[in-house]
Enzyme design. Sequence first.
Site, mmCIF file in Angstrom:
data_model
loop_
_atom_site.group_PDB
_atom_site.id
_atom_site.type_symbol
_atom_site.label_atom_id
_atom_site.label_comp_id
_atom_site.label_asym_id
_atom_site.label_seq_id
_atom_site.Cartn_x
_atom_site.Cartn_y
_atom_site.Cartn_z
ATOM 1 N N GLU A 1 0.859 -1.194 0.000
ATOM 2 C CA GLU A 1 0.000 0.000 0.000
ATOM 3 C C GLU A 1 0.892 1.241 0.000
ATOM 4 O OE1 GLU A 1 -3.524 0.683 -0.174
ATOM 5 O OE2 GLU A 1 -2.478 2.577 -0.389
ATOM 6 N N ASP B 1 -8.128 1.127 -7.761
ATOM 7 C CA ASP B 1 -8.656 2.442 -8.152
ATOM 8 C C ASP B 1 -9.208 2.351 -9.572
ATOM 9 O OD1 ASP B 1 -8.065 4.100 -5.826
ATOM 10 O OD2 ASP B 1 -5.984 3.637 -6.286
ATOM 11 N N ASN C 1 -15.576 -1.032 2.826
ATOM 12 C CA ASN C 1 -16.362 0.164 2.493
ATOM 13 C C ASN C 1 -16.619 0.270 1.002
ATOM 14 O OD1 ASN C 1 -16.361 0.893 5.073
ATOM 15 N ND2 ASN C 1 -14.708 2.408 4.909
HETATM 16 C C1 LIG Z 1 -9.981 1.854 -4.029
HETATM 17 S S1 LIG Z 1 -8.811 1.474 -2.790
HETATM 18 C C2 LIG Z 1 -9.290 -0.159 -2.243
HETATM 19 C C3 LIG Z 1 -8.689 -0.540 -0.927
HETATM 20 C C4 LIG Z 1 -9.005 -1.954 -0.438
HETATM 21 N N1 LIG Z 1 -8.518 -2.967 -1.345
HETATM 22 C C5 LIG Z 1 -10.477 -2.137 -0.184
HETATM 23 O O1 LIG Z 1 -11.140 -2.893 -0.901
HETATM 24 O O2 LIG Z 1 -10.983 -1.495 0.771
HETATM 25 C C6 LIG Z 1 -7.366 1.154 -3.759
HETATM 26 C C7 LIG Z 1 -6.086 1.195 -2.939
HETATM 27 O O3 LIG Z 1 -4.999 0.793 -3.760
HETATM 28 C C8 LIG Z 1 -3.877 1.611 -3.452
HETATM 29 N N2 LIG Z 1 -3.008 1.593 -4.648
HETATM 30 C C9 LIG Z 1 -3.301 2.026 -5.885
HETATM 31 N N3 LIG Z 1 -2.293 1.791 -6.737
HETATM 32 C C10 LIG Z 1 -1.317 1.184 -6.012
HETATM 33 C C11 LIG Z 1 -0.021 0.708 -6.327
HETATM 34 N N4 LIG Z 1 0.464 0.799 -7.569
HETATM 35 N N5 LIG Z 1 0.719 0.152 -5.353
HETATM 36 C C12 LIG Z 1 0.232 0.058 -4.078
HETATM 37 N N6 LIG Z 1 -0.994 0.488 -3.721
HETATM 38 C C13 LIG Z 1 -1.761 1.051 -4.670
HETATM 39 C C14 LIG Z 1 -4.478 2.982 -3.151
HETATM 40 O O4 LIG Z 1 -3.623 3.777 -2.353
HETATM 41 C C15 LIG Z 1 -5.762 2.568 -2.402
HETATM 42 O O5 LIG Z 1 -5.539 2.468 -1.006
#
Ligand SMILES: C[S@@+](CC[C@H](N)C(=O)[O-])C[C@H]1O[C@@H](n2cnc3c(N)ncnc32)[C@H](O)[C@@H]1O
Length: 223
Positions: A86, A139, A202
């Site tokens: 993360e 994302d 969430n």
């Molecule tokens: C939409 S959130 C979903 C979080 C979690 N998986 C959930 O379902 O609650 C996407 C997460 O992926 C992380 N993220 C996006 N691209 C990433 C990358 N290349 N490496 C590490 N983390 C990443 C973002 O910071 C974010 O916390």
Amino acid sequence: MPERPVRPIRSFVNREGRLSKHLENAWNDMHKEYVSNGLKPLNALFDVQAADNTKQRLVVEIGSGQGNQVVHAAKLEPDTNFVAIEVYKTGVAHTLYLMNTQQVTNVRIIQADAYELFANNYFSAQEPAIDELWTFFPDPWPKKKHKKRRLINENFKALVLQSLVVGGIWRIATDWEDYANSILKIPDITASERFSNRLVTNFEQKAKDANRMVYDFVVQNNL
Ligand SMILES: C[S@@+](CC[C@H](N)C(=O)[O-])C[C@H]1O[C@@H](n2cnc3c(N)ncnc32)[C@H](O)[C@@H]1O
């Protein structure tokens, strides 16, 4: 004129805020032991060797957010090693907080860009190391001009497969229909039943509240 370095397209934006007191305490007390930045090699993250020296199962989550899924799973499977990747410090600190309150010690967090780790063979330096990889609610980058920022594409799948043990599996879930359609077009990735061990976070709850479907996918390394 010297060439300008090419800036990689990132699947995330920097969004650092202040940590609340309980997250700051968790960070201060625990980050040295449990958090690294991707420079410490994988085989140095976990100091506990299985008593009979057999390899412990390794489960990795990309984009672990607040850490609810990884900490929940790690509590259920104390003999499995979990790595959460993360970039977002508040999410990392929250994961530490959950580990502390739930007395979970079999999770290590890498605060780094997952793409960079896979592109630099972090999980396949010696041999493929991952038994199960999770990417839940990446994302979505819904705007047309931003789609190139999506993490999951054919190129990334190829990097992932190099890091999965034979029989290893990558599980993906998204609530974004257009992203789901693009994932289905990637060779070898197939639609799947909802992964029964996936917590309703969430993101899934918001999708449910908005009557959006959630799509699950898997790909297995069969080589
Ligand atoms: C939409 S959130 C979903 C979080 C979690 N998986 C959930 O379902 O609650 C996407 C997460 O992926 C992380 N993220 C996006 N691209 C990433 C990358 N290349 N490496 C590490 N983390 C990443 C973002 O910071 C974010 O916390």
